[in-house]
Design a protein around this motif. Structure first.
Motif, PDB file in Angstrom:
ATOM      1  N   TYR A 156      48.819  37.688  41.275  1.00  0.00           N
ATOM      2  CA  TYR A 156      48.196  38.264  40.087  1.00  0.00           C
ATOM      3  C   TYR A 156      46.743  38.671  40.328  1.00  0.00           C
ATOM      4  CZ  TYR A 156      52.269  36.520  37.592  1.00  0.00           C
ATOM      5  OH  TYR A 156      53.563  36.285  37.180  1.00  0.00           O
ATOM      6  N   MET A 157      46.383  38.935  41.569  1.00  0.00           N
ATOM      7  CA  MET A 157      44.992  39.272  41.846  1.00  0.00           C
ATOM      8  C   MET A 157      44.885  40.442  42.820  1.00  0.00           C
ATOM      9  SD  MET A 157      43.074  35.587  42.138  1.00  0.00           S
ATOM     10  CE  MET A 157      43.355  34.291  40.923  1.00  0.00           C
ATOM     11  N   THR A 198      36.588  40.250  36.367  1.00  0.00           N
ATOM     12  CA  THR A 198      35.805  39.020  36.433  1.00  0.00           C
ATOM     13  C   THR A 198      34.318  39.292  36.619  1.00  0.00           C
ATOM     14  OG1 THR A 198      35.998  38.809  38.836  1.00  0.00           O
ATOM     15  CG2 THR A 198      37.773  37.873  37.502  1.00  0.00           C
ATOM     16  N   GLN A 202      36.899  40.669  42.580  1.00  0.00           N
ATOM     17  CA  GLN A 202      38.151  39.952  42.351  1.00  0.00           C
ATOM     18  C   GLN A 202      38.606  40.169  40.911  1.00  0.00           C
ATOM     19  OE1 GLN A 202      38.090  35.654  42.868  1.00  0.00           O
ATOM     20  NE2 GLN A 202      40.010  35.771  43.992  1.00  0.00           N
ATOM     21  N   THR A 203      39.819  40.667  40.758  1.00  0.00           N
ATOM     22  CA  THR A 203      40.323  41.092  39.457  1.00  0.00           C
ATOM     23  C   THR A 203      41.742  40.586  39.253  1.00  0.00           C
ATOM     24  OG1 THR A 203      38.942  43.071  39.531  1.00  0.00           O
ATOM     25  CG2 THR A 203      40.828  43.128  38.035  1.00  0.00           C
ATOM     26  N   ILE A 204      42.083  40.313  37.997  1.00  0.00           N
ATOM     27  CA  ILE A 204      43.430  39.849  37.659  1.00  0.00           C
ATOM     28  C   ILE A 204      44.228  41.020  37.111  1.00  0.00           C
ATOM     29  CG2 ILE A 204      44.744  38.348  36.102  1.00  0.00           C
ATOM     30  CD1 ILE A 204      42.242  36.479  36.238  1.00  0.00           C
ATOM     31  N   GLN A 206      48.669  42.480  36.523  1.00  0.00           N
ATOM     32  CA  GLN A 206      50.107  42.302  36.724  1.00  0.00           C
ATOM     33  C   GLN A 206      50.642  43.564  37.400  1.00  0.00           C
ATOM     34  OE1 GLN A 206      51.942  40.537  33.342  1.00  0.00           O
ATOM     35  NE2 GLN A 206      54.023  40.874  34.064  1.00  0.00           N
ATOM     36  N   ILE A 231      48.859  35.011  33.613  1.00  0.00           N
ATOM     37  CA  ILE A 231      47.610  35.781  33.620  1.00  0.00           C
ATOM     38  C   ILE A 231      46.434  34.886  33.228  1.00  0.00           C
ATOM     39  CG2 ILE A 231      46.337  37.602  32.420  1.00  0.00           C
ATOM     40  CD1 ILE A 231      48.195  38.782  34.416  1.00  0.00           C
ATOM     41  N   ALA A 234      45.565  32.339  35.965  1.00  0.00           N
ATOM     42  CA  ALA A 234      44.835  32.976  37.066  1.00  0.00           C
ATOM     43  C   ALA A 234      43.375  33.193  36.687  1.00  0.00           C
ATOM     44  CB  ALA A 234      45.501  34.304  37.439  1.00  0.00           C
ATOM     45  N   TRP A 235      43.151  33.606  35.432  1.00  0.00           N
ATOM     46  CA  TRP A 235      41.778  33.863  34.991  1.00  0.00           C
ATOM     47  C   TRP A 235      40.958  32.571  34.952  1.00  0.00           C
ATOM     48  CZ3 TRP A 235      38.261  32.638  31.227  1.00  0.00           C
ATOM     49  CH2 TRP A 235      37.172  33.500  31.111  1.00  0.00           C
ATOM     50  N   ILE A 238      39.944  31.468  38.445  1.00  0.00           N
ATOM     51  CA  ILE A 238      38.820  32.227  38.993  1.00  0.00           C
ATOM     52  C   ILE A 238      37.501  31.760  38.387  1.00  0.00           C
ATOM     53  CG2 ILE A 238      37.716  34.506  38.924  1.00  0.00           C
ATOM     54  CD1 ILE A 238      40.354  35.766  39.502  1.00  0.00           C
TER      55      ILE A 238
END
Length: 368
Positions: A156-157, A198, A202-204, A206, A231, A234-235, A238
């Protein structure tokens, strides 16, 4: 360039012809559609048949530096759209403009869409010029990035630097943010949706991978099912790592922020994750969420007594210093990140929204 003009004005798409026909075309004179200079045929076993200028000079089509990967993808997208019955042109000049998008699609509704298949980097100035030219002519720009630019790091990243965030799209306010990637080697399209930035690269998101031939063009702009739990996990992962990260190589704004926390008697580890809430409109901020959100608590939210109200304008003013000057072009929503953040806090029962401009605190959540 994939096509050129004969002296009688006919456009010839070289890749659509057999080898023998291409051989016969070598006896004819072709002109560049943009500058009207002579071009020659380039065709062989390892290259897509195309045209090139006889001499290097200042021409829009000569300076594109198209790779085989890009030309192949552009052709695949062209035939994919033609197969669905769309009126689509390759490298067609936009009226009252020198711009020639990779594909210009004439939709049944009467609207025109400029589809740019962008495999190489492009400057901010050039991206803005292209988008503004399309907007002046009532054309909707659709940016599809080359699959070679997708930097997926986990389930998811992905790594999405500021330069790549310029291609974020949201053509309808009811849709989540999205990015489109297409790989011409595998003929696979990736639709990245439910994106949470973020503040760093580095970004989340799908990821939805589909073979191009199993897709219809309108499906690119449908909201796809969201795995909300994954989701959010994952956030939070981070954010937790970002707060615990050593400051040795931190940027100057982050170091100033940490110093401010120390001045208030706080350590990084004291920042509770429940006050950090992801917002899609993070692209409007120049710093990570945990900076401007804790700043908002220190300046305003932490001091508001329970059952007292605060205006949205007042909260937005506190965060003005963190805003960026420019936002991605293809986003229809203008909701401020602070508004999105406050609405998230309302969802968790910490505030009530009375009207579009007023929030009432329901319970205390002191940082100290």
């Amino acid at each position: 360039m994939l096509q050129a003009q004969l002296e009688d004005g006919r456009l010839i798409l070289l890749a659509a012809h057999q080898r023998e026909q291409i051989h016969n075309f070598r006896k004819r004179r072709f002109l560049c559609p943009a500058c009207r200079k002579s071009v020659i045929i380039r065709a062989g076993k390892k290259v897509i048949p195309h045209f090139a200028h006889e001499q290097i000079h200042d021409c829009e089509l000569d300076g594109t530096g198209e790779s085989l990967y890009h030309m192949r993808g552009k052709l695949q997208l062209f035939y994919w759209l033609k197969k669905q019955g769309y009126a689509v042109k390759l490298e067609e000049c936009v009226k009252e403009s020198a711009r020639r998008p990779d594909l210009l699609l004439h939709a049944p509704s009467g609207r025109e869409l400029a589809i740019e298949y962008q495999c190489a980097s492009i400057s901010d100035e050039e991206l803005l010029r292209r988008n503004e030219a399309y907007e002046r002519n009532g054309i909707i720009p659709i940016w599809i990035l080359g699959g070679n630019r997708l930097k997926r790091t986990s389930t998811y990243m992905l790594d999405l630097p500021k330069r790549e965030q310029r291609f974020l799209m949201q053509h309808k306010q009811s849709m989540p943010l999205q990015l489109l990637y297409y790989c011409s080697n595998t003929e696979t399209l990736c639709n990245v949706q439910h994106i949470l930035l973020t503040g760093k690269k580095q970004t989340i998101g799908q990821f939805f991978f589909r073979p191009l031939q199993r897709l219809r063009f309108p499906q690119l702009f449908h909201t796809l099912p969201k795995k909300l739990l994954e989701i959010n996990q994952a956030w939070h992962s981070i954010q937790a790592r970002a707060i615990a990260k050593p400051l040795t190589f931190a940027s100057a704004p982050i170091k100033r922020w940490v110093t401010r926390l120390y001045d208030n008697g706080l350590l990084l580890q004291d920042i509770p994750l429940y006050i950090l809430q992801p917002v899609e409109s993070q692209y409007q901020m120049s710093v990570p969420p945990y900076i401007w959100q804790t700043d908002l608590w220190l300046e305003q939210l932490d001091h508001i007594p329970v059952m007292e109200s605060v205006s949205l304008n007042r909260l937005v003013y506190v965060c003005r210093k963190w805003e960026v000057n420019t936002n991605p072009f293809a986003i229809s929503s203008n909701k401020h990140p602070v508004e999105s953040y406050m609405q998230r806090l309302c969802q968790h029962g910490w505030f009530d929204q009375i009207d579009s401009e007023t929030f009432v605190k329901k319970k205390g959540l002191s940082l100290f």
